[in-house]
Design an enzyme around this catalytic site. Structure first.
Site, PDB file in Angstrom:
ATOM      1  CG  ASP A 167      14.119  -0.639  12.371  1.00  0.00           C
ATOM      2  OD1 ASP A 167      12.992  -0.189  12.698  1.00  0.00           O
ATOM      3  OD2 ASP A 167      14.482  -1.801  12.620  1.00  0.00           O
ATOM      4  CE  LYS A 195      -1.757  -0.687  11.693  1.00  0.00           C
ATOM      5  NZ  LYS A 195      -0.697  -0.012  10.912  1.00  0.00           N
ATOM      6  CB  ILE A 223      -5.934  -3.327  -0.274  1.00  0.00           C
ATOM      7  CG1 ILE A 223      -6.492  -2.181   0.580  1.00  0.00           C
ATOM      8  CG2 ILE A 223      -5.324  -2.798  -1.559  1.00  0.00           C
ATOM      9  CD1 ILE A 223      -7.609  -1.386  -0.064  1.00  0.00           C
ATOM     10  CB  SER A 259      -4.902   3.680  11.020  1.00  0.00           C
ATOM     11  OG  SER A 259      -5.271   3.046  12.214  1.00  0.00           O
ATOM     12  CB  ILE A 314      -0.963  -0.019   1.204  1.00  0.00           C
ATOM     13  CG1 ILE A 314      -2.089  -1.032   0.973  1.00  0.00           C
ATOM     14  CG2 ILE A 314      -1.548   1.368   1.456  1.00  0.00           C
ATOM     15  CD1 ILE A 314      -3.001  -1.237   2.164  1.00  0.00           C
TER      16      ILE A 314
END
Length: 286
Positions: A75, A170, A199, A152, A26
């Site tokens: 990171d 989240k 998705i 999120s 995403i």
């Protein structure tokens, strides 16, 4: 379907977008849509090779307006590494106008089998990583009166089986977003969250779905289908654009209405995928 079919192709010309977790999935889809509108990109992740491949794709999209692409390994749990990555971005690409906090970790595990280290790993990547990126980018965003976008998940406001660590992380991200919107609005910095639904063609869906589950799930989602990576990119472009200049502190669900049907289908789909104690398999993060 990239967003340049609908919006001016130079909408983000001269703007810099920094994306954590930008090497795939995403987050790469979000980066693609900004690149297609002329933005310069810095994509951040832990694997330089993956970032280099993604950067080549982005460079081809942004080249029409001279956009630059910087793949920089860091990171998000390491604040000093993020500071260095953002410093390189400002020096080599330009000060950050849009920060996309998308780096995330996830695995399925019953709460009773989840180790403290496993819980902490997701909190550190998702929540601490989002704070680290926001804090490290603050001075640049203050200069540009920029925008922060958090990626999120529906677990933030709805319980899902075997996702206690993700839900906590989240939910923290969404509250972090609102606090930053409240405090940093005085600097012209806007802060919003995107909540993707299911998705297609993402690692998570490939790991967790089956043809039978897909048929049932798509039939239950109000819009009758899964979303696409580009549709999350469209939402990101909108929220970072002048069209959303008076929007801050908002959680935007881009999920075809899937949050309206609850998590029962998810819970049924993953039940058979999760080893329990006594199965001979060690739970993740142990």
């Amino acid at each position: 379907m990239l967003v340049q079919q609908y919006l001016p192709k130079d909408l983000f010309r001269g703007k810099t977008v920094f994306v954590t977790g930008g090497g795939s999935g995403i987050n790469l889809g979000v980066a693609r849509n900004f690149a297609a509108l002329g933005a310069s990109l810095a994509i951040c992740g832990r694997t330089q090779e993956k970032l280099d491949r993604a950067a080549a794709e982005l460079a081809a999209l942004s080249a029409h307006l001279g956009g630059k692409v910087l793949p920089v390994a860091a990171d998000v749990r390491d604040y000093a590494a993020l500071e260095k990555a953002l410093g390189r971005t400002e020096a080599e690409v330009g000060p950050v106008d849009v920060l996309v906090c998308g780096a995330a970790g996830n695995f399925l595990c019953p709460a009773e089998d989840l180790s403290p280290n496993g819980f902490k790993a997701v909190i550190d990547i998702d929540l601490l990583g989002s704070f680290n990126a926001s804090r490290a980018a603050f001075e640049q965003l203050k200069k540009t009166r920029g925008s922060i976008l958090f990626i999120s998940a529906g677990q933030s406001f709805m319980p899902h089986a075997f996702q206690v660590h993700v839900g906590a992380a989240k939910a923290g991200i969404d509250n972090l977003m609102k606090n930053l919107a409240l405090e940093w609005g005085r600097y012209g910095i806007r802060s919003n969250t995107i909540v993707p639904g299911p998705i297609e063609d993402t690692e998570g869906m490939r790991r967790l779905s089956s043809p039978e589950h897909d048929t049932r799930a798509k039939g239950a989602i109000p819009l009758g289908r899964y979303g696409t990576v580009d549709e999350i990119g469209h939402a990101a472009v909108f929220l970072a654009s002048p069209f959303a200049a008076y929007i801050t502190g908002t959680v935007l669900s881009v999920d075809g209405g899937s949050n309206l049907i609850g998590s029962a289908l998810w819970n049924q789909a993953v039940e058979s995928l999760v080893p329990r104690k006594g199965s001979g398999k060690a739970p993740p993060g142990s």
